[in-house]
Design a protein around this motif. Sequence first.
Motif, PDB file in Angstrom:
ATOM      1  N   PHE A 187       0.831  -1.208   0.000  1.00 32.11           N
ATOM      2  CA  PHE A 187       0.000   0.000   0.000  1.00 32.11           C
ATOM      3  C   PHE A 187       0.867   1.260   0.000  1.00 32.11           C
ATOM      4  O   PHE A 187       0.633   2.199  -0.784  1.00 32.11           O
ATOM      5  CB  PHE A 187      -0.925  -0.001   1.214  1.00 32.11           C
ATOM      6  N   PHE A 188       1.878   1.298   0.876  1.00 33.81           N
ATOM      7  CA  PHE A 188       2.747   2.470   0.953  1.00 33.81           C
ATOM      8  C   PHE A 188       3.768   2.507  -0.187  1.00 33.81           C
ATOM      9  O   PHE A 188       4.285   3.571  -0.525  1.00 33.81           O
ATOM     10  CB  PHE A 188       3.464   2.505   2.303  1.00 33.81           C
ATOM     11  N   TRP A 189       4.055   1.347  -0.776  1.00 31.95           N
ATOM     12  CA  TRP A 189       4.981   1.277  -1.908  1.00 31.95           C
ATOM     13  C   TRP A 189       4.364   1.821  -3.189  1.00 31.95           C
ATOM     14  O   TRP A 189       5.052   2.424  -4.022  1.00 31.95           O
ATOM     15  CB  TRP A 189       5.394  -0.185  -2.122  1.00 31.95           C
ATOM     16  N   THR A 190       3.065   1.646  -3.349  1.00 27.56           N
ATOM     17  CA  THR A 190       2.398   1.993  -4.601  1.00 27.56           C
ATOM     18  C   THR A 190       2.535   3.469  -4.996  1.00 27.56           C
ATOM     19  O   THR A 190       2.852   3.768  -6.153  1.00 27.56           O
ATOM     20  CB  THR A 190       0.913   1.593  -4.553  1.00 27.56           C
ATOM     21  N   PRO A 191       2.309   4.443  -4.090  1.00 28.43           N
ATOM     22  CA  PRO A 191       2.457   5.837  -4.509  1.00 28.43           C
ATOM     23  C   PRO A 191       3.868   6.217  -4.968  1.00 28.43           C
ATOM     24  O   PRO A 191       4.000   6.820  -6.051  1.00 28.43           O
ATOM     25  CB  PRO A 191       2.027   6.627  -3.251  1.00 28.43           C
ATOM     26  N   ILE A 226       6.682  11.383  -1.997  1.00 28.15           N
ATOM     27  CA  ILE A 226       7.355  10.110  -2.244  1.00 28.15           C
ATOM     28  C   ILE A 226       8.225   9.740  -1.049  1.00 28.15           C
ATOM     29  O   ILE A 226       8.253   8.581  -0.624  1.00 28.15           O
ATOM     30  CB  ILE A 226       8.198  10.189  -3.532  1.00 28.15           C
ATOM     31  N   VAL A 227       8.913  10.716  -0.490  1.00 24.09           N
ATOM     32  CA  VAL A 227       9.739  10.473   0.698  1.00 24.09           C
ATOM     33  C   VAL A 227       8.884  10.009   1.866  1.00 24.09           C
ATOM     34  O   VAL A 227       9.213   9.034   2.556  1.00 24.09           O
ATOM     35  CB  VAL A 227      10.523  11.745   1.079  1.00 24.09           C
ATOM     36  N   LEU A 228       7.764  10.671   2.098  1.00 24.26           N
ATOM     37  CA  LEU A 228       6.896  10.316   3.223  1.00 24.26           C
ATOM     38  C   LEU A 228       6.360   8.892   3.097  1.00 24.26           C
ATOM     39  O   LEU A 228       6.399   8.101   4.056  1.00 24.26           O
ATOM     40  CB  LEU A 228       5.730  11.301   3.318  1.00 24.26           C
ATOM     41  N   TYR A 229       5.864   8.558   1.925  1.00 21.66           N
ATOM     42  CA  TYR A 229       5.314   7.213   1.722  1.00 21.66           C
ATOM     43  C   TYR A 229       6.412   6.153   1.769  1.00 21.66           C
ATOM     44  O   TYR A 229       6.178   5.023   2.211  1.00 21.66           O
ATOM     45  CB  TYR A 229       4.551   7.136   0.398  1.00 21.66           C
ATOM     46  N   SER A 230       7.608   6.505   1.334  1.00 23.75           N
ATOM     47  CA  SER A 230       8.711   5.550   1.367  1.00 23.75           C
ATOM     48  C   SER A 230       9.108   5.229   2.804  1.00 23.75           C
ATOM     49  O   SER A 230       9.384   4.071   3.140  1.00 23.75           O
ATOM     50  CB  SER A 230       9.915   6.110   0.594  1.00 23.75           C
ATOM     51  N   VAL A 263      15.322   8.033  -2.647  1.00 22.14           N
ATOM     52  CA  VAL A 263      14.201   8.978  -2.714  1.00 22.14           C
ATOM     53  C   VAL A 263      14.576  10.318  -2.082  1.00 22.14           C
ATOM     54  O   VAL A 263      14.087  11.373  -2.517  1.00 22.14           O
ATOM     55  CB  VAL A 263      12.929   8.400  -2.044  1.00 22.14           C
ATOM     56  N   HIS A 264      15.438  10.291  -1.084  1.00 23.86           N
ATOM     57  CA  HIS A 264      15.897  11.557  -0.505  1.00 23.86           C
ATOM     58  C   HIS A 264      16.754  12.323  -1.512  1.00 23.86           C
ATOM     59  O   HIS A 264      16.673  13.556  -1.601  1.00 23.86           O
ATOM     60  CB  HIS A 264      16.680  11.308   0.786  1.00 23.86           C
TER      61      HIS A 264
END
Length: 310
Positions: A187-191, A226-230, A263-264
């Motif tokens: 779920f968190f990987w998808t975005p 993207i950072v937050l979800y990662s 991602v950072h």
Amino acid sequence: MSITADAPTATPRRRFQDVVRAYIALTKPRIIEQLLVTTIPAMLLAQRGIPSPWLVLATLVGGTLAAGSAGALNCVVDADIDAVMKRTSARPLVKHEVPVRNALVFGVVLGVVSCGFLWLTTNWVAAVLCVGAILFYVLVYTMLLKRRTSQNIVWGGIAGCMPVVIGWAAVTGDVGWPAFVLFGVIFFWTPPHSWALAMKFRDDYAKAGVPMLPAVATPRQVSFRIVLYSWAMVLCGLLLVPATSWIYALSAVVLGAVFLTAVHKLHNVYRRGGETNPMKVFHLSNTYLCAVFVMVAVDSAIGLPVTSLF
């Protein structure tokens, strides 16, 4: 004489192969590959070992048919925007390789067969979850969310999380907490995965009127999310440690650190107003998910739960 005699039989054979290829393309095989990669490890974790090969095969066949059904029905609903977007302009309905009515019937039949097959070969829980996944992807994501909100892929991604739950249920007949953790990881990987790809094709989405986040927000805003979800994805994965061994625990930490670093870096470039290639994160996200689930499978087959060491 031999050339003339052979010609009439060669052409129909090629046409039949083209038709088969077009129907296969409707099912979106690349997405199916990802679903299967996550299903098998979930089954191994549920079994805490190697499940019956027949059960694994039956679950994979049912899951493949279900994913194919969702993909075909998605192609029917999205045929208009697929024709506008360069990335999807070669899909079978856009190129008129398959009639829309045939694609609709094909998708529905695949869905019915998949759920019936899972009911007969696994259990009713897996079959019901399968029905829910197809309906959610088509009705909620494709028809309701995709064209209306920039959060479309966040909630629509729930359908892509279902294979791990279905795989777990096929083994146990219910859904245990580790299955929900695996669900959360996807779920968190998808975005991050989807937005990184959408950043490259943001003009396509804007042209088609699809409010995918990169089409309606700045690269800096997108990369920050993207950072937050990662981070949420990596931390969620660590919740699985009590049900696994040091093999998974160490792998999750290392793989998570590598992905978070990437991602950072992406966000730092956009934060400073620079330009970079978001596809690096997209490809790395595929590697990350595959590697994490491979380690779940390896750990389930040979590891001992961390709790058993104390």
